[in-house]
Enzyme design. Sequence first.
Site, PDB file in Angstrom:
ATOM      1  N   ASN A 173      73.847 137.346 -22.098  1.00 21.96           N
ATOM      2  CA  ASN A 173      72.419 137.200 -22.100  1.00 21.96           C
ATOM      3  C   ASN A 173      71.822 135.875 -22.272  1.00 21.96           C
ATOM      4  OD1 ASN A 173      69.491 138.366 -21.984  1.00 21.96           O
ATOM      5  ND2 ASN A 173      69.496 137.467 -24.032  1.00 21.96           N
TER       6      ASN A 173
ATOM      7  N   HIS B  19      68.341 143.267 -21.167  1.00 21.74           N
ATOM      8  CA  HIS B  19      67.931 142.127 -20.781  1.00 21.74           C
ATOM      9  C   HIS B  19      68.618 141.244 -19.586  1.00 21.74           C
ATOM     10  CE1 HIS B  19      66.101 142.499 -24.658  1.00 21.74           C
ATOM     11  NE2 HIS B  19      67.201 143.009 -25.048  1.00 21.74           N
TER      12      HIS B  19
ATOM     13  N   ASP C 162      76.978 143.384 -24.891  1.00 23.64           N
ATOM     14  CA  ASP C 162      75.560 143.433 -25.669  1.00 23.64           C
ATOM     15  C   ASP C 162      74.348 143.340 -24.740  1.00 23.64           C
ATOM     16  OD1 ASP C 162      74.524 142.660 -28.569  1.00 23.64           O
ATOM     17  OD2 ASP C 162      73.887 141.014 -27.474  1.00 23.64           O
TER      18      ASP C 162
ATOM     19  N   ASP D 268      63.485 140.503 -19.424  1.00 25.30           N
ATOM     20  CA  ASP D 268      64.382 139.414 -19.271  1.00 25.30           C
ATOM     21  C   ASP D 268      64.652 138.555 -20.458  1.00 25.30           C
ATOM     22  OD1 ASP D 268      66.059 137.682 -17.821  1.00 25.30           O
ATOM     23  OD2 ASP D 268      64.523 136.746 -16.366  1.00 25.30           O
TER      24      ASP D 268
ATOM     25  N   GLU E 269      75.601 148.197 -24.526  1.00 29.58           N
ATOM     26  CA  GLU E 269      74.330 148.364 -25.477  1.00 29.58           C
ATOM     27  C   GLU E 269      73.514 148.504 -24.733  1.00 29.58           C
ATOM     28  OE1 GLU E 269      72.555 146.744 -29.203  1.00 29.58           O
ATOM     29  OE2 GLU E 269      72.537 145.462 -27.391  1.00 29.58           O
TER      30      GLU E 269
END
Length: 495
Positions: free
Chosen positions: A101, A237, A233, A196, A263
């Site tokens: 991310n 997002h 992870d 985001d 997740e």
Amino acid sequence: MNGVILQFFHWYHPGKLWNEFIDKAEYLKSLGFTAVWFPPAIKCALGTDGRGYDVYDLYDLGEFDQKGSIPTRYGTKEEYIKAIEKAHEVGMKVYADIVLNHRMGADEMETVTVHQVNEENRNEVIRETFKADAMTKFTFPGRNGKYSDFIWDYQCFSGIDKVKTSDEEQQGIFKIYNEYGTDWNENVSHQFGNYDYLMGADVEFRNPYVVEELKRWIKWYIDTTKVDGLRMDALKHISTEFLKEWIDYIKSEIDEDFFIVGEFWKDDVGKITGFSEKMDHRICSFDVPLHFNFFRASQEKQNYNLIEILKGTFLDCNPECSVSFVGNHDTQKLQALESTVEDWFRPIAYAVILLSENAYPCVFYPDLFGAEYIDKNADGVDEKIIMPKVKILPRLMQARQEFAYGEQVNYFDHPNCIAWIRKGNENHNGCVVIISNSEEGYKEMDLGKENASAEFTDFLGFRKEIIELDEDGKGTFWVNAASVSVWIKNQDQSI
């Protein structure tokens, strides 16, 4: 095979994890663990103080002198590879934790165009367009182009949390203007209007060069480490369109059987189901709603209705894509998402995920080994936390390996005492599991005439009596107050 994952770390683990795993691998295999989830192995912005989630260089697994050291918090690249090899040697798979991310700890500053948004509603502009300097250029001078010469600049990021204007640093959420848009990616969670942005320099997944670089990187990573799967992870997002393309690349070009769990942190099963459907079930998800059922049950004690322990969970509505857990590094005390299941209920919660049909359970490191740490609480005061291990966990693991097979028949008919039968199969005994969140309880159960006059004992040793079924295979099974018992047939027969 009744597979079980071990999350082999927690947030406050002191480090040197790879060598610790090598020392404990044989023991872990003997307990019945079939897979291990390792923390992110990459070099962090905080160097050896980083836990792996403050991502700096995806290609540095503890090999280059960057951010103050060659090793990561957990060890060197060589030690990491040896830990994976040891896992494979004892017959365990390895799931690598990866964070796509964001990036942190950039090497150079760039001048960017941004606008600032409301943190509670990222679609609301609270400061119109302006120019500022931001740490958005990653050149990785310590690696000097080895493995990849890709340079990350502001075109690779959609947002940032710090900018500098006229020598004044400002904090907030700033949308970066790049070739791919002046607005946020819409293919993400719509929490806070648009989710985001999470932290650091937020990766722009609409940039095709970023997508190609992440494909090159994951092929390098899997080829180099030989891991068997990924824990991903912060999926709320990340663009689902990117995820589908990227996962399809892994499955088609690298390994079609590669395991991936993500997740997606929502306690609303509808949200997780929606994400899973949007992904066309390409990826498993952690059962966050089940964790919160455990958390609430531990807090409410005898006032919690155990009949509803599986209600509204991903295990209940989509078991094939669900990974069950009691706690993890985000839920432990003093973390932002703290929701620690109380000590008294954790053995019961583990009985649920380890002995239920269709569950793919994940055990948390402190529940097996215990943990002690000190960190600042909400008032900024140092607080010492002691997490005692769940003493019966190894015994529950053994029960899963030896008895928890076959069809499940539920007796979820009392708010303070529920039970279920695992009928077993041709190769394994079955068992009867009974739990109570209040006083001593019992359950009258029918195991069929094939079990007429059979005798049962409590595998966990909490109850000392022998239970004998009648000529129709019916009997009354007992459990201590706020406890669990696993009843097994004395004869070497299936239930």
